[in-house]
Motif scaffolding. Sequence first.
Motif, PDB file in Angstrom:
ATOM      1  N   TYR A  36      -1.187-115.914  16.317  1.00 53.75           N
ATOM      2  CA  TYR A  36      -0.089-114.963  16.490  1.00 53.75           C
ATOM      3  C   TYR A  36       0.840-115.447  17.595  1.00 53.75           C
ATOM      4  O   TYR A  36       0.394-115.964  18.619  1.00 53.75           O
ATOM      5  N   ASP A  38       4.546-114.475  19.949  1.00 52.77           N
ATOM      6  CA  ASP A  38       5.370-113.356  20.411  1.00 52.77           C
ATOM      7  C   ASP A  38       6.826-113.475  19.988  1.00 52.77           C
ATOM      8  O   ASP A  38       7.528-112.469  19.900  1.00 52.77           O
ATOM      9  N   TRP A  65      14.780-111.288  10.334  1.00 51.34           N
ATOM     10  CA  TRP A  65      13.814-110.660  11.229  1.00 51.34           C
ATOM     11  C   TRP A  65      13.768-111.464  12.525  1.00 51.34           C
ATOM     12  O   TRP A  65      13.547-112.668  12.497  1.00 51.34           O
ATOM     13  N   GLN A  67      11.927-111.245  16.286  1.00 54.44           N
ATOM     14  CA  GLN A  67      10.886-110.585  17.073  1.00 54.44           C
ATOM     15  C   GLN A  67      10.728-111.335  18.388  1.00 54.44           C
ATOM     16  O   GLN A  67      10.521-112.542  18.399  1.00 54.44           O
ATOM     17  N   SER A  70       8.098-107.262  22.687  1.00 53.52           N
ATOM     18  CA  SER A  70       7.967-105.921  22.132  1.00 53.52           C
ATOM     19  C   SER A  70       9.213-105.468  21.377  1.00 53.52           C
ATOM     20  O   SER A  70       9.246-104.348  20.847  1.00 53.52           O
ATOM     21  N   THR A  72      12.019-105.793  18.261  1.00 50.97           N
ATOM     22  CA  THR A  72      12.190-106.292  16.905  1.00 50.97           C
ATOM     23  C   THR A  72      13.574-105.911  16.410  1.00 50.97           C
ATOM     24  O   THR A  72      14.008-104.765  16.589  1.00 50.97           O
ATOM     25  N   ARG A 127       5.292-106.484  11.797  1.00 51.76           N
ATOM     26  CA  ARG A 127       5.142-107.337  12.984  1.00 51.76           C
ATOM     27  C   ARG A 127       3.862-108.160  12.894  1.00 51.76           C
ATOM     28  O   ARG A 127       3.820-109.305  13.349  1.00 51.76           O
ATOM     29  N   ASP A 128       2.834-107.601  12.297  1.00 53.46           N
ATOM     30  CA  ASP A 128       1.587-108.328  12.063  1.00 53.46           C
ATOM     31  C   ASP A 128       1.599-109.058  10.724  1.00 53.46           C
ATOM     32  O   ASP A 128       1.239-110.236  10.631  1.00 53.46           O
ATOM     33  N   GLN A 131       2.898-112.537  10.035  1.00 53.97           N
ATOM     34  CA  GLN A 131       2.138-113.644  10.613  1.00 53.97           C
ATOM     35  C   GLN A 131       0.724-113.743  10.037  1.00 53.97           C
ATOM     36  O   GLN A 131      -0.089-114.544  10.507  1.00 53.97           O
TER      37      GLN A 131
END
Length: 201
Positions: A36, A38, A65, A67, A70, A72, A127-128, A131
């Motif tokens: 993962y 950031d 997208w 990111q 924190s 997005t 967000r998860d 990835q």
Amino acid sequence: MTATRLIASAALAAAFLSGCATAPRTPLSTTAVAPYVDKLELAGNLSVNYVRDGKRETLSGKFTWRQDGSRTDVELASPLGQTIATIAVTPGEAVLTEGNKPPVSAPDVDALTARVLGWPLPVAGLRDWLQGYAMAESGQRFAASPARNQLTTRDGWQLEFVAWQDDATPPKPRRIDARRGAGGDVENIEIRIVVLERTDR
């Protein structure tokens, strides 16, 4: 459906039928998904199918997208690249701007997208998911791989990581299918995401 939403539906309605249907399947591997990160930038195609008031709705288009920690930022666009909506998410607040309308904010980004767009875009989960990770129904964190590519999330989404980037080692998702049954005003929603460009930093 409002005139704006009808325009958005028509504008979004063609690109994905060609772009998503042909995503190739990567040969099975037991290698776990890439770690993962950031900071992440993606661009790709997005298609949505759902039932509302007994009527099937279909939308298709492009997305970007970004990111960073924190925060997005998401942009939804028509097949021709015209911006339809932007979403900015920071801790405790999400702001969605649709066309020339005033921005709308709420603490919960997923509830906000369902209310303004008329269908739920699961930004918090993405967000998860983008990835290759997810929070499983059991409450445990799930890391996907080409050989372990399906699960049901804690909030009821059925995920399948259908295809993987050919040049990525460890693997990175290329196509994600997400499905969910009845929930609020929208039923049987299906979302297909195809990543065309990706930058991990």
